[in-house]
Every structure is written in structure tokens, then in C-alpha cells.
Design an enzyme around this catalytic site. Structure first.
Site, short mmCIF file in Angstrom:
data_model
loop_
_atom_site.label_atom_id
_atom_site.label_comp_id
_atom_site.label_asym_id
_atom_site.label_seq_id
_atom_site.Cartn_x
_atom_site.Cartn_y
_atom_site.Cartn_z
N ASP A 123 0.81 -1.21 0.00
CA ASP A 123 0.00 0.00 0.00
C ASP A 123 0.85 1.26 0.00
O ASP A 123 2.08 1.21 0.14
CB ASP A 123 -0.93 0.01 1.23
N TYR A 241 6.83 -9.78 7.20
CA TYR A 241 6.77 -8.33 7.38
C TYR A 241 7.42 -7.92 8.70
O TYR A 241 7.36 -8.65 9.68
CB TYR A 241 5.32 -7.84 7.39
#
Length: 528
Positions: A123, A241
Site C-alpha cells: 500500500d 513483514y
């Protein structure tokens, strides 16, 4: 030809005999316009003809191609996400820059024809250090299918054969996306043969070519030849992540215990942003979760007797106001905003706004029990980075420099040195800014502690205990912190003054709820 020449000379002679002084102004203007228009038109025609003669369209049908993977790293802070947007949107994205560079170098004709696939989108503001894309690019080598080099026509036939393979793999993944990738089309991959590896030494220097055109904060780290059945998204066995955050008086040990509750196979609809256009599937498997202290580059480069970098098994030390921590989460696939939602809940637990059991309650949901996700703030995007992506063994044979396939000595890898040089420059610029802010923090503390005294212009050795104490107090009552905003009732200072906020903190389960997936889906259907 000679007749035209004679007529031209006669016209010029007649013009020289014209008595322009006797002409009226209007006639002179018309005469000049007529002759200028003729000369301009003739000149433009000649230029256009010369241009069309000199410029020749690049013929992609005469080229050979090979299927490669690119390993990409980028800082997402300055971009509107990874995925390219429509041209009329006029927004800067990582993928947009990548395709601009590929087309400028004539490595691809367009996105549609290069059989493009990517590991996953990030994003706006999110970074990645191990993004993988696969695509067919132009090769400098001669046609040799045994080495993965195909003509334009062979490539068209090969793509048709691979359509079925790719579609089959999509069906398998959609049925059970989190089954540890057992049905992955790349699960059994043979090692690269020696002749193919040797041929890469004569290939184009894809890394250097692309990095010369791409912005400094988007770097191609390496490329690899890949098998025709490769798909960057469906071949990925895990994604990892990291989310970086300041201690800010958080209960790190409690957050460590809480994050372990996220591990396993759960319904994460309360930990994501609902997309009504996607299938109603929120089941995901998280392989591991942990929180540990981040390692600073200055610590890593210290002498060997002081080395000992932190990792996921590190024991969290006592609070320090400048400690940076990392939330690490690893799974095969993630929902939209899932990591940032998980981090938001962990922050609330770390601030003792919520009990650790809130995670169990939010995970205890299905289609029948779904009453909507509680409304809560999403954790900021800048600290999030995709640090690693996993693929089956022998999927890649990474090459980061031309003619350097067997010798991994960093000093021989020019592209590696160039990338490190650019990254070091970015680090130096940001580190200097950090030093300036640190200096002001210290000066501000000293100024306040020696206000209107003889020592207010002299910076003495800082009282670490006093300094840490005031920073801890400020951070524990941070009125501007995103997860504290408008939720602090009252803060009493030592001198009796108070900072008051009119709103109490509302527990998650007592807050207003978002619309459920089914409600959003029905609204979407009605709009159509």
C-alpha cells in the site's frame, strides 16, 4: 527540372523589379503572408520527411526473449503504493516507474505481452526489501530453448501452454490458500543446469541497465532465470513483514505474549479492511509472530568484542526512551491492512488500554457470529516493510552483476557497490537529521533544567536518569500520539496543573461497528 529552375529565376527577377514603395500597406501585408506561408509549409514538409526517414520503429518480433525474476527493494514513503495506476491518475507508483524503465530500454513491448506476475502489492507508504516480479524480457543471446532463450513466435506458443498451468494453480490456491503451499506448481524444481548458468554471463546487465533509470529509492538487487511455469504470486510459500516502532512506554513483554495469540489458523475479518469485491474468505494462517529490539547499524559495525545483535529470540531489556522495536509476522498470505490492524491492537494492549484476551475475542468470529469489526485507528503505514519472501529451493539463481556468477566477493560486484553507495548516502542524510533532532532534545532538556540560571548557556554532562525520567513521562502522556488521540481524560503535572481531554477511552467491544462483509456486498450489488 531545368524548366522549373528557369521559372523560379524569372519569378525572382520579377520580384526584384517590383516597386514596393508604391504599394499600399494592405497589399504589402498580403504579399508577405503569401510568401511566408509557402516557405514555412515547404520547410515543415522537408523536416517531417527527414524525421520519418531517420526514425524506425523497434521490431520486437525479431528479438529473442527469456523469462526472468527481478528482486526489488524500495522505500515506499514517496509513492502512492506499488501497483501502477491509470495514466490519467497522474500518481507516482513503484510499478509505474518499473514499467517506464523496462519500456524505455526496449526490454518489453508492453505489460500485457510480457507475462508479468508479482509477489504482492504494498500500500501507499509501505516499503519492501524483497519484492519479486517475473516477466519475459528481451535477451541479447541467440535462440536456444535449452537455455531458456525463445524467439518471438516460440514465446507466443509457450505462453498459450502456460495459461492452463497458471489457471490450475490459481484454482488450487483459492481453495486452500494457506495450506503451506503444498500444491504449489513450483514445489518440485530441478536445479539449473550448468550451460544455462554459463549463458547468463553473456546476457544483458539487467540490474545496471534498470538502476540507471530508476529513482534512487527503487533498486533492482538481482535477476534470475526462471522456469516457464513460475508465477511470482502463487509460487510464494511465505511472506514476512517487519513493523518498526518506538517503545514509548509500552509494555513490550505484554505485547510479546499478545502477538503469540495471532499465530495459527484464524478468521482475521476483525483485523483487516473489508473489500466487498473480493470473496468472503478471511481465513489465514500465521506461521510465527514475535517482537524484539531492532539492531542499529552503528551497533552492528562495532568491534567484535561488543557484537551481539538482537533477533526474534532476544529478551527485551528494560525500557529506554530511544529503543526501537520490531513486530515480525510471517505467513503465506495476508488480508488488506492485516498487519497494520494487528499492530494497532497490540499498541492498545501495550498501553494497557485493552487486556490481552481482546485478541481471542476478536478472532472468535465467523459468518454467523459476525456483527462487524469495532472501529479503531489503523497503525501508520511508514514503519511497515516486506522484508522477506519465500520460494521453493532451486527456484532462483540470483545474478547481481555481469560476468560475476561464480565469485561472490562483494568487491568484484560493481552493481552491488553502486547500490550500497546509494543506500549509504540515503542513510547518511537521514542519520544527520536524526542527530539534529537528538541535539535539540538534549538542548531543550538542559535549557528547561537551567532556566534563568548561570548554567543556562553551558551544556554539561547530561543526567541520564533525569533525562530518561522526563522522556518517559512525556511519552506516557503523549496527547498527540495516534493511539492516544482524544482518549486521555486527565493528566496531572507535578506543579498541580492539569491537561484535560473531555473524552474517555472506549473499550473496543463497546465501540460502534463497521458494516459486515455481507452488508457491504449487498450495498455493492444494489449500486450495480
Amino acid at each position: 527540372m531545368s524548366q522549373d529552375l528557369n521559372e523560379k529565376k524569372l519569378e525572382e527577377k520579377q520580384e526584384s523589379l517590383l516597386d514596393f514603395e508604391s504599394w499600399e500597406k494592405k497589399d504589402l501585408i498580403n504579399y508577405i503572408k503569401k510568401h511566408i506561408d509557402i516557405k514555412t509549409t515547404t520547410s515543415n514538409v522537408n523536416k517531417t520527411t527527414n524525421k520519418s526517414k531517420g526514425k524506425r520503429e523497434f521490431d520486437f518480433t525479431k528479438c529473442c526473449y527469456r523469462y526472468i525474476a527481478l528482486k526489488i527493494a524500495y522505500f515506499g514513503w514517496n509513492y502512492q503504493g506499488f501497483a501502477a495506476q491509470a495514466e490519467e491518475c497522474n500518481v507516482s507508483t513503484i510499478e509505474g516507474h518499473l514499467f517506464d524503465a523496462l519500456k524505455k530500454l526496449k526490454l518489453i513491448q508492453d505489460r500485457k505481452s510480457c507475462h508479468y506476475s508479482l509477489c504482492g502489492r504494498t500500500d501507499k507508504g509501505v516499503s519492501a526489501f524483497s519484492q519479486i516480479v517475473g516477466l519475459y524480457v528481451r535477451s541479447t543471446l541467440q535462440n536456444d530453448p535449452s537455455k531458456g532463450i525463445y524467439t518471438f513466435e516460440e514465446l507466443k506458443d509457450l505462453k498459450k501452454k502456460n495459461i492452463k498451468i497458471e489457471n490450475d494453480s490459481m484454482e488450487i490456491i483459492n481453495e486452500n490458500e494457506d495450506d503451506n503451499n503444498k500444491n504449489n506448481i513450483n514445489s518440485n524444481i530441478e536445479p539449473f543446469n550448468e550451460s544455462l548458468i554459463k549463458s547468463t554471463e553473456q546476457e544483458m546487465d539487467y540490474v545496471n541497465m534498470l538502476n540507471r533509470i530508476l529513482p534512487a529509492d527503487i533498486r533492482i538487487l538481482a535477476w534470475s532465470p526462471i522456469k516457464p511455469s513460475f508465477n511470482a504470486r502463487y509460487g510464494c510459500s511465505y511472506r514476512k513483514y517487519h513493523y518498526f516502532f518506538s517503545g514509548q512506554d509500552l509494555d513490550i513483554e505484554l505485547m510479546q505474549k499478545a502477538c503469540k495469540k495471532l499465530e495459527g489458523h484464524h478468521d482475521f475479518r476483525n483485523f483487516c479492511k473489508i473489500d466487498p469485491t473480493k470473496p468472503n474468505k478471511f481465513q489465514r494462517t500465521i506461521y510465527s509472530c514475535s517482537i524484539f529490539k531492532a539492531s542499529d547499524i552503528s551497533e552492528i559495525t562495532k568491534s567484535s568484542e561488543n557484537k551481539g545483535t538482537s533477533n526474534s529470540s532476544s529478551i527485551v531489556e528494560n525500557y529506554h526512551p530511544f529503543d526501537i522495536y520490531v513486530f515480525e509476522i510471517k505467513g503465506m498470505a495476508f488480508l488488506w491492512h492485516q498487519v497494520r490492524c494487528c499492530m494497532a491492537i497490540l499498541f492498545l494492549i501495550g498501553k494497557h488500554k485493552e487486556n490481552i484476551e481482546i485478541i481471542d475475542k476478536l478472532l472468535n468470529v465467523d459468518d454467523e457470529k459476525d456483527i462487524g469489526k469495532p472501529i479503531y485507528d489503523l497503525a501508520p503505514e511508514i514503519p511497515l516493510v516486506l522484508v522477506d519472501t519465500g520460494y521453493p529451493k532451486n527456484t532462483f539463481y540470483w545474478i547481481n552483476d555481469k560476468n560475476v556468477t561464480s565469485n561472490n566477493n562483494p568487491q568484484n560486484c560493481i552493481n552491488y557497490i553502486k547500490n550500497m553507495s546509494i543506500l549509504l548516502e540515503i542513510w547518511q542524510n537521514e542519520a544527520i537529521k536524526l542527530s539534529l533532532i537528538s541535539k535539540l532534545l538534549i538542548d531543550q532538556w538542559h535549557f528547561q533544567n537551567h532556566l534563568n540560571t548561570d548554567n543556562n548557556n553551558t551544556i554539561n554532562k547530561i543526567d541520564a536518569q533525569n533525562f530518561n525520567s522526563i522522556l518517559k513521562f512525556i511519552q506516557s502522556h503523549n496527547l498527540d500520539g495516534w493511539y492516544n488521540s482524544k482518549r486521555i481524560q486527565k493528566v496531572t503535572l507535578k506543579n498541580g496543573n492539569t491537561l484535560t481531554n473531555t473524552s474517555n477511552y472506549t473499550p473496543l467491544l463497546k465501540r460502534k461497528k463497521c458494516s459486515t462483509f455481507n452488508e457491504k456486498f449487498e450495498r455493492k450489488k444494489q449500486k450495480k
